[in-house]
Write a protein that holds these residues in place. Sequence first.
Motif, PDB file in Angstrom:
ATOM      1  N   LEU A 149      46.220   3.807  -7.419  1.00  0.00           N
ATOM      2  CA  LEU A 149      45.414   2.584  -7.324  1.00  0.00           C
ATOM      3  C   LEU A 149      44.004   2.939  -7.768  1.00  0.00           C
ATOM      4  N   LEU A 180      40.189   1.824  -8.613  1.00  0.00           N
ATOM      5  CA  LEU A 180      39.158   0.819  -8.366  1.00  0.00           C
ATOM      6  C   LEU A 180      37.948   1.166  -9.216  1.00  0.00           C
ATOM      7  N   HIS A 235      45.250  -4.103 -15.872  1.00  0.00           N
ATOM      8  CA  HIS A 235      44.023  -4.274 -15.101  1.00  0.00           C
ATOM      9  C   HIS A 235      43.928  -5.710 -14.608  1.00  0.00           C
ATOM     10  N   THR A 236      43.357  -5.850 -13.439  1.00  0.00           N
ATOM     11  CA  THR A 236      43.150  -7.145 -12.811  1.00  0.00           C
ATOM     12  C   THR A 236      41.716  -7.159 -12.304  1.00  0.00           C
ATOM     13  N   THR A 237      41.052  -8.304 -12.416  1.00  0.00           N
ATOM     14  CA  THR A 237      39.656  -8.384 -11.982  1.00  0.00           C
ATOM     15  C   THR A 237      39.572  -9.088 -10.632  1.00  0.00           C
ATOM     16  N   ALA A 238      38.855  -8.492  -9.704  1.00  0.00           N
ATOM     17  CA  ALA A 238      38.606  -9.152  -8.418  1.00  0.00           C
ATOM     18  C   ALA A 238      37.587 -10.265  -8.658  1.00  0.00           C
ATOM     19  N   THR A 251      39.209 -10.559  -2.732  1.00  0.00           N
ATOM     20  CA  THR A 251      39.226  -9.151  -3.144  1.00  0.00           C
ATOM     21  C   THR A 251      40.292  -8.345  -2.406  1.00  0.00           C
ATOM     22  N   THR A 256      43.652  -9.091  -3.942  1.00  0.00           N
ATOM     23  CA  THR A 256      43.784  -8.556  -5.306  1.00  0.00           C
ATOM     24  C   THR A 256      44.004  -7.043  -5.272  1.00  0.00           C
ATOM     25  N   VAL A 257      43.201  -6.348  -4.485  1.00  0.00           N
ATOM     26  CA  VAL A 257      43.353  -4.885  -4.400  1.00  0.00           C
ATOM     27  C   VAL A 257      44.728  -4.534  -3.837  1.00  0.00           C
ATOM     28  N   VAL A 300      47.366  -5.123  -6.612  1.00  0.00           N
ATOM     29  CA  VAL A 300      47.294  -4.102  -7.669  1.00  0.00           C
ATOM     30  C   VAL A 300      47.909  -2.795  -7.148  1.00  0.00           C
ATOM     31  N   CYS A 325      42.012  -2.154 -10.652  1.00  0.00           N
ATOM     32  CA  CYS A 325      41.335  -3.351 -10.166  1.00  0.00           C
ATOM     33  C   CYS A 325      39.854  -3.210 -10.521  1.00  0.00           C
TER      34      CYS A 325
END
Lengths: 198, 181
Positions: free
Chosen positions: B102, B104, B136-139, B145, B148-149, B152, B165
């Motif tokens: 994961l 960040l 990739h994913t954007t918070a 958040t 989302t985290v 991911v 993320c």
Amino acid sequence: MNRLDATRQLVAAIGHDPGTPIIASLGHPAYDLFAAGDRPANFYTWGSMGLASSIGLGLALARPALRVFVVDGDGSLLMNLGSLATMGWTRPENLVLIVWDNEGYGTTGGQETATAHGADLEAAARAMGLSALTVRVEKEFGAAIARARTTPGPWVIVAKVRESGPDTKPPLDCVFIKQRFMAAIGTPEGATRGASIG
Amino acid sequence: MNSADTASPQWAAGVCAGVHAAGSRHVVYVPDNPLSHVLRILADRYPDIQTTLATREEEAFGIAAGLYLGGVRPTVMLQSSGLGNALNALTSLLLPYQIPVLILISLRGDAGEWNAAQVPMGRAARAICDAIGVTHTTAESPETTAETVHLVGRTAFGTRMPGVCLLPRRLTVPLATEVTK
Ligand SMILES: Cc1ncc(C[n+]2csc(CCOP(=O)(O)OP(=O)(O)O)c2C)c(N)n1
Ligand SMILES: [Mg+2]
């Protein structure tokens, strides 16, 4: 001593335990580990130059009951000297970093590394607070392994070796290497185990 | 926003909750300013999550790979500039060996940036992830958040692939609390 003979000595000393992990740096250190005796608990890297010691550190932190051995190259460790600082800080007692110091990039044609010009990896390790020694002959190396196996580390053993010129390569399939390794050290990957539905 | 909120912003608490919910119990990191909030909350409220500081982002991914081999679900936290320091670890270790982490990334160089040295890599971060095949994913907001985290992380560990993320600057340094550090 050459690197293959020293690797054989290492595997003879510790390889009988099927669950003792040995992480190998890319290129000739990995090739010689394969030639000395392929075993599931060997983790051969095919890239990530410099990171063998970091992989060993992470594994040692995750599995304090395992004694984790790393066979690194001098060129590779020079690419990630910060790893010694992190080892010196986190100090896993179960980590043994062996550096095959042939004073060159053997895998890519033998260009000299800085250790051929005064760079001292044992001194670098000591400067980061680690127990370190340099060995040049089989007898010294055997004694160093015996000590590193039985007394708290982390240990850094810089082994001055000659190039061996390996003529075999380890398995090429990275996922196979990983899954076989994880099963051998007692943390089989979930996806390889099967499970009940629901 | 009062000073207590500034010390423990919702997005940062969400990051910690998402990491924990994804089953990750070890965070390897190189700090940046926004991530300091995450680190403080981890230290204060998550005694079961271990943290290890790496000297360089590439090294952080090596340590994370070793943790995974040992049965731990690893998180790596870095600033977008550190993505450049870590590329070979991603492409020659995590991807071919299918080692999930994961990831960040505190994004710099996006809207609100003041430091020109952060702009090129920050602007390229998504395209680099696309080019090497890392999802990739954007918070998007403080409220989402954590979810989302968590998602991911769940996808990364479930599919055995690293997942990113992104934590954009409008999330981590909203205008009202802008600091020039
Ligand atoms: C990032 C990166 N740079 C360069 C290379 C090319 N390369 C592969 S092995 C190697 C030499 C490694 O030297 P060392 O660690 O001392 O091991 P030796 O071959 O001497 O046993 C190099 C430069 C690479 N694979 N990756
Ligand atoms: Mg060498």
